[in-house]
Design an enzyme around this catalytic site. Structure first.
Site, short mmCIF file in Angstrom:
data_model
loop_
_atom_site.label_atom_id
_atom_site.label_comp_id
_atom_site.label_asym_id
_atom_site.label_seq_id
_atom_site.Cartn_x
_atom_site.Cartn_y
_atom_site.Cartn_z
N ASP A 9 0.87 -1.17 0.00
CA ASP A 9 0.00 0.00 0.00
C ASP A 9 0.91 1.23 0.00
O ASP A 9 2.13 1.09 0.14
CB ASP A 9 -0.88 -0.03 1.26
CG ASP A 9 -1.71 1.22 1.42
OD1 ASP A 9 -2.43 1.58 0.48
OD2 ASP A 9 -1.61 1.86 2.49
N LYS A 50 -11.09 6.31 -2.61
CA LYS A 50 -11.49 7.53 -1.90
C LYS A 50 -12.94 7.91 -2.12
O LYS A 50 -13.61 8.40 -1.20
CB LYS A 50 -10.56 8.69 -2.28
CG LYS A 50 -9.10 8.45 -1.98
CD LYS A 50 -8.84 7.94 -0.57
CE LYS A 50 -7.37 7.72 -0.30
NZ LYS A 50 -7.12 6.74 0.76
#
Length: 263
Positions: A9, A50
């Site tokens: 990540d 997001k």
């Protein structure tokens, strides 16, 4: 080597100690429309795409109540789009301030390079966000070969396996059980489990810990130990295969995994 690839990540794992950039941007975007959200409300779904993360926040009962009181209606798609666009612009402008590699990453990069072990990323960032952090990370020696966003998987992000599978395919992986997924959120671990990869949660500087380096350093040794134990327990409850305190521990674990997988 037995391990075929390592997939990381970004924020909270390899850069941005404490995964602070998204927190600052989420809170500012909601403040701009007069709604206050807590750090805990944001961090519970960190690791998602997001736009999806915005939807999750707006579905929280406390946020819906505050929105109803302020605007006399529940959040609609147009509201989600507006907040997302504000969040995105705030994040894009602030990302350069949060792109420093986390402690231990230099040793990780040296190990991966020396062992010719392919590595890439999956992320909740979009391509515009990546275009900002990639060159800053590259200037510090971190150059993932592959970076996969949910835009490349028809909008399917974590905790589904799609991004991790695509990144692995691009790195010519033939066996997902020989892929290592390293992350700092529960959604990272779930992504790895769903792809049948080996999952590793990193404790220090993680989204789960939720503290900046200065905040963590200011704790007493006993407080640091207790917090690390709490974060480790959350990873293990999500069925993470391994938990490391910092990225500096990853090279030794990869060596161990190579020996184990090879058998």
């Amino acid at each position: 080597m037995a391990i075929q690839a390592v997939i990381f990540d970004w924020a909270g794992t390899t850069i941005d100690y404490g995964s602070r950039a998204p927190i600052v941007a989420f809170q500012a975007a909601f403040e701009n429309v007069g709604v206050t959200i807590t750090t805990a409300e944001i961090r519970r779904d960190m690791g998602l795409d997001k736009a999806q993360h915005i939807r999750k926040i707006m579905a929280l009962p406390a946020v819906q109540r505050d929105w109803q009181q302020r605007f006399h209606h529940l959040p609609a798609q147009a509201d989600r789009d507006e907040v997302y666009q504000q969040f995105r612009q705030i994040l894009l402008s602030s990302l350069p301030d949060f792109a420093q590699l986390k402690p231990g990453m230099t040793a990780v990069i040296d190990y991966l390079t020396a062992h010719k072990l392919p590595y890439g990323t999956t992320t909740g960032y979009d391509e515009a966000m990546l275009s900002i952090v990639r060159p800053i990370a590259a200037s510090q020696g971190y150059r993932p070969t592959i970076n996969v966003t949910s835009a490349q998987t028809q909008g399917v992000g974590r905790p589904a396996a799609a991004m991790l599978q695509l990144a692995s395919n691009k790195l010519a992986v033939t066996d997902m059980t020989k892929v290592v997924k390293v992350g700092d959120s529960i959604n990272d671990i779930l992504e790895g489990k769903n792809a049948k990869a080996i999952t590793i949660g990193v404790v220090d500087g993680s989204n789960l810990m939720g503290l900046s380096l200065a905040e963590f350093t200011a704790l007493t040794p006993n407080e640091q130990t207790k917090l690390r134990e709490q974060v480790s327990a959350q990873y293990l409850a999500a069925d993470a295969d391994y938990v490391i305190q910092s990225m500096a521990e990853l090279p030794a674990l990869l060596t161990k995994l190579n020996q184990t997988v090879a058998r």
